[in-house]
Enzyme design. Structure first.
Site: not given
Lengths: 621, 334
Positions: A51-53, A67, A114, A153, A168, A425
């Protein structure tokens, strides 16, 4: 002046941030600098070295800490007089209910999956709080604004399905390196180190799907066998013997290149017994030093892969014995990555597929999302700009913005007017859904798993038929009621206390998300095993087909990697690795499927489960 | 290579250390090991610490450049802090420490593998040789005269020094890029690599391009910025020292400039000029984040030799939400 009006709107606002990762760190900083006084931030993750970059509020000394909490403390150093409330928790926890959401003026998402995005979307709709949603991957990113009744939405559009591969292809006929990775991590790794009770299709099928000898105990080490012997035997079994058996199935290889069985005696004529692996700085074990490898960018020879495989296998049994039986692949587990890399490479070599480095294999196996600080900074800036518009209630001025790598009509940041809500929706309108299902053979359990949880994304559902409650999830249920629900789960639909038959209307509700939808049942006897593997088909929700949906001159926009939706422009996609693979996986999706979905620590998920309902809908845009 | 050479010990120059690989994992997946290695050998200088340049510094330090040198003599003022997250507000007495010195400490913290230092003095006091130490120079918060002088110095060195300016005036921001003669390789669709050559004008030459020779739809911000710049210059104002009360003077200047350049005044709307004047030197943090992010990405591209660089102006305007590239140069006759 403008900036004063802005200041007032900001000063009185109470905002909720979900996610304190790549986007979250940038967002929290920019909100604080912009004068926001009351910020709440939720994140369930802890800090890791990768994460640090870009998550610049974190230091090496913070590894393993929350965090949300560390981000809060870091921002208070340069803006000590504002209020930041941190929650080291999952946004899906019950404490973050509609009442909780209602206290905010706007919700800002910097999420990486998601599932959580859908959940927050529903809570925002239920509590009528505007949502600014975002995502990045590499140089690409986007920001969208979702306001109930005004703009679409988050779920008005179908989202991409997870990359899945037919069983398969994985077990018998891999043609790409990713197939070998899936085999190594989902089958071999799971078989050796995971839950022994899980069904596992590791053995290559010979004629008529007859598994090799059904000799399950091939993976058991006998008492007189030492580790070295055991490891070599496993190697020969999975890379040699199983391939030989597969070759007997001539039909399979008529139009395919035949694989080559690989036995240890061919690769390492003289096996030496090696020393133990060494402990890494953070306590993880590695097989690499003892086999003389270190550069993760290098592609190992087949002999080197074999050495790593044997060494890693042995190290698992010798040094991590306690975990065996409970392990699942984790991209941050060095030894697991080494094992999977080596196994995938040996298998790839068998099938004439090019080998890959540990670095590359780790990226594929861990579904690692490309991430850079600059894109996150840009996206965070855009989120704040939209959030301020929401707070100022500047009508019709919201934008969804795409951040692209190669300019489209001179633009690197491309604003587009938001779309209207999709009238069909099921999340933000009250459109009923249609479910085709065999009411005489399907159990309630399957309906709950496949439809309510997987498709509708509900976490604590309640199912009613007319006025009869047939199922409910909750911690505080009375024992006998809970037992009754458990019994119902095992019942076939038409045997339920209120029978489900052709024409029944089921009401499914999630109390936490305050989402309710009606499902019309249509009885159907037969389902195509290949095309309709769930044995049921949900429909009735179509994505908007909108002519002016595209933002560039080209015609076919596409949904990409994760949440990044960008209209298709050749320039955008020229450098986009893996895109073709993603779209191709659609075609390949037949039969049983292996789910490759795996959260990354950051920014964006890869591919999501299918929130949509049928394959054809996915194409739409 | 800078200080990180000692840290990384005796490893071969061609390999990144395990530490670097772990830290930079996610971005190496974006731009590759070679780009990361080149980046770690680049030396950047930033003059003028503003909200936008603070953002920029954060981005390139995180990305893992070789070294960063800061220059800004200012003492800490409320204005200097408004969009700057590098200076802790924990009640410490900043004493006589300059902005550059104070920011240095926070930046070092972001990435111990990057050497961050500061230089005292004023940008204009250094001769050309001073700039040889750097691969790129970024100028923020400066008058147009200073920009021109420094740009010329960067252009007259034996080894080219990339030159950038960055200005954020409240609701919008501007980046200028001069990479002189820049060559980079690029992968084509079929997977082969081609060489791309680009020629950039100096800031002086760019500004001198007659307005009527510019492409049709150059953003209005370009013209507005030139008017403001000219205004600040001819009225002896410092950078950003403007207010709405200057509007009538500005409108006269607009008339004058448009007449001499044969540009219709409607290309520089009054409302826009008002907006720029009102902004003065104030910065809006989200715009700084966007402009600082874009500039960071551009410098990373140039230092790593990977990716198409912007030529030669970039604008972001929070009013319309567009981030636009403008090519302001005399087209080379073919």
């Amino acid at each position: 002046m403008d900036s004063d009006i802005r200041r007032m709107a900001i000063k009185d606002a109470k905002v909720l941030m979900v996610g304190a990762g790549g986007i979250g760190c940038e967002l929290l900083k920019t909100l604080a600098l912009s004068g926001f006084q009351d910020i709440h931030i939720i994140d369930m993750d802890t800090i890791e070295v990768s994460n640090l970059n870009r998550q610049f509020l974190f230091r090496k000394s913070h590894m393993g800490l929350s965090k949300a909490k560390v981000a809060r403390d870091a921002v208070l150093k340069f803006r000590p007089h504002i209020n930041i409330t941190s929650y080291h928790a999952n946004v899906k926890d019950a404490e973050f209910n509609v009442e909780f959401f209602k206290q905010f003026n706007v919700v800002l998402n910097g999420l990486d999956n998601l599932d959580a995005r859908r959940h927050v979307n529903r809570l925002c709709l239920a509590s009528n709080v505007p949502l600014v949603e975002s995502g990045t991957t590499g140089f690409l990113g986007q920001v969208t604004v979702h306001i109930k009744g005004k703009t679409e939405c988050y779920e008005c559009q179908t989202k991409p399905t997870p990359k899945t591969y037919p069983v398969c292809t994985i077990t018998s006929t891999p043609s790409k390196f990713v197939h070998c990775i899936v085999w190594a991590k989902e089958l071999l790794f799971a078989k050796l180190f995971g839950d022994k009770n899980q069904a596992n299709d590791l053995n290559v099928h010979s004629k008529d799907g007859d598994s090799t000898n059904h000799k399950e105990d091939v993976f058991e080490r006998s008492s007189e066998e030492n580790f070295d012997e055991y490891c070599c035997r496993i190697y020969d079994h999975v890379f040699g013997y199983n391939i030989e058996v597969a070759l007997t199935n001539e039909e399979t290889w008529r139009r395919r290149k035949k694989p080559t069985p690989i036995f240890i005696r061919d690769v390492l004529p003289k096996i030496k017994t090696k020393k133990n692996g060494i402990l890494f700085e953070n306590g993880s074990v590695s097989a690499l030093p003892s086999v003389g490898l270190k550069n993760p960018q290098e592609i190992w020879s087949i002999a080197e892969n074999t050495n790593v495989f044997l060494e890693a296998l042995k190290l698992f049994f010798e040094q991590r014995k306690k975990e065996i039986g409970n392990l699942t692949f984790d991209k941050d587990d060095q030894l697991a990555v080494e094992f999977v890399t080596a196994a995938a490479n040996i298998r790839a070599s068998s099938f004439g597929i090019p080998l890959h480095s540990l670095f590359e294999a780790k990226g594929i196996a861990g579904n690692i999302v490309h991430a850079v600080a600059t894109t996150n900074a840009i996206i965070a800036g855009l989120i704040v700009i939209e959030a301020i518009k929401v707070l100022q209630d500047v009508n019709n001025n919201y934008r969804m913005t795409y951040c692209v790598e190669h300019p489209i009509r001179k633009m690197l940041l491309m604003p587009v007017e938001p779309f209207e809500p999709n009238k069909s929706c099921y999340v933000c309108s009250e459109t009923p859904l249609l479910l085709e299902i065999n009411t005489r053979s399907t159990k309630l359990k399957d309906f709950v798993e496949k439809i309510v949880k997987n498709k509708l994304g509900m976490t604590s559902p309640l199912i009613m038929i007319g006025s009869t409650l047939i199922y409910e999830v909750g911690d505080d249920l009375e024992e006998d009621i809970a037992a009754n629900y458990t019994r119902n789960l095992e019942k076939v639909l038409f045997e339920l206390p209120a029978p489900v038959t052709h024409g029944t209307i089921l009401n499914v509700e999630d109390l936490l998300q305050e989402l309710s939808c009606n499902i019309n049942i249509k009885h159907r006897e037969e389902f195509d095993e290949e095309k309709e593997p769930d044995g049921m088909v949900l429909s009735g929700w179509t994505s908007q087909v909108d002519k002016d949906r595209t933002t560039s001159s080209s015609t076919e926009p596409q949904i990409k990697d994760n949440n990044v939706i960008i209209s298709k422009s050749e320039e955008v996609f020229r450098n986009k690795r893996k895109l073709s693979e993603i779209s191709k996986s659609d075609e390949a999706a037949t039969g049983k499927e292996i789910d490759l979905n795996d959260d990354d620590d950051d920014d964006l998920v890869l591919l999501d489960e299918d929130p949509g309902h049928s394959n054809k809908m996915r194409k739409l845009r | 290579m800078g200080s990180d050479e000692c840290e990384s010990g005796g490893h071969k120059a061609e390999e990144l250390t395990a530490q670097e690989t772990a830290l930079y994992d996610r971005q190496i997946r974006v731009w590759g090991v070679d780009a990361q290695r080149r980046l770690s050998k680049s030396h950047i200088m930033v003059s003028g610490i503003t909200g936008a340049t603070a953002e920029f510094c954060k981005n390139i330090v995180l990305a893992g450049i070789g070294s960063l040198t800061l220059m800004d003599q200012q003492l800490v003022t409320e204005e200097a802090l408004q969009a700057n997250f590098l200076i802790p507000l924990d009640g410490t007495d900043y004493g006589e420490k300059s902005l550059a010195e104070l920011c240095c400490n926070s930046l070092r913290d972001f990435n111990p593998m990057v050497q961050v230092s500061f230089v005292s003095g004023n940008l204009l006091q250094f001769d050309g040789e001073f700039f040889d130490k750097f691969d790129a120079v970024i100028v923020g918060h400066s008058s147009s005269t200073t920009k021109k002088i420094i740009n010329e110095k960067c252009r007259n060195r034996p080894k080219p020094v990339a030159f950038y300016t960055v200005d954020c005036r409240d609701s919008f921001g501007e980046i200028f890029v001069d990479l002189q003669n820049y060559t980079y390789s690029k992968k084509t669709k079929d997977g082969s690599t081609t060489k791309c050559c680009m020629t950039y004008p100096s800031i002086e030459d760019a500004i001198a391009v007659p307005w009527k020779e510019l492409p049709k739809r150059v953003t209005k911000l370009y013209f507005a910025m030139r008017v403001i710049e000219k205004f600040e210059h001819s009225n002896g104002r410092k950078y950003g020292e403007t207010g709405v009360s200057d509007l009538s003077d500005i409108l006269n200047l607009r008339k004058e400039l448009c007449a001499s350049q044969a540009l219709n005044e409607s290309h520089i709307p009054v409302k826009l000029l008002e907006r720029v004047l009102a902004a003065g030197g104030k910065e809006h943090p989200p715009v700084c984040s966007i402009i600082g992010g874009t500039l960071g990405q551009e410098v990373i591209k140039a230092m790593s030799g990977k990716g198409d660089p912007i030529k030669n102006y970039y604008y972001f305007d929070s009013y319309d939400g567009k981030g636009v590239i403008e090519d302001i140069s005399i087209p080379i006759a073919t």
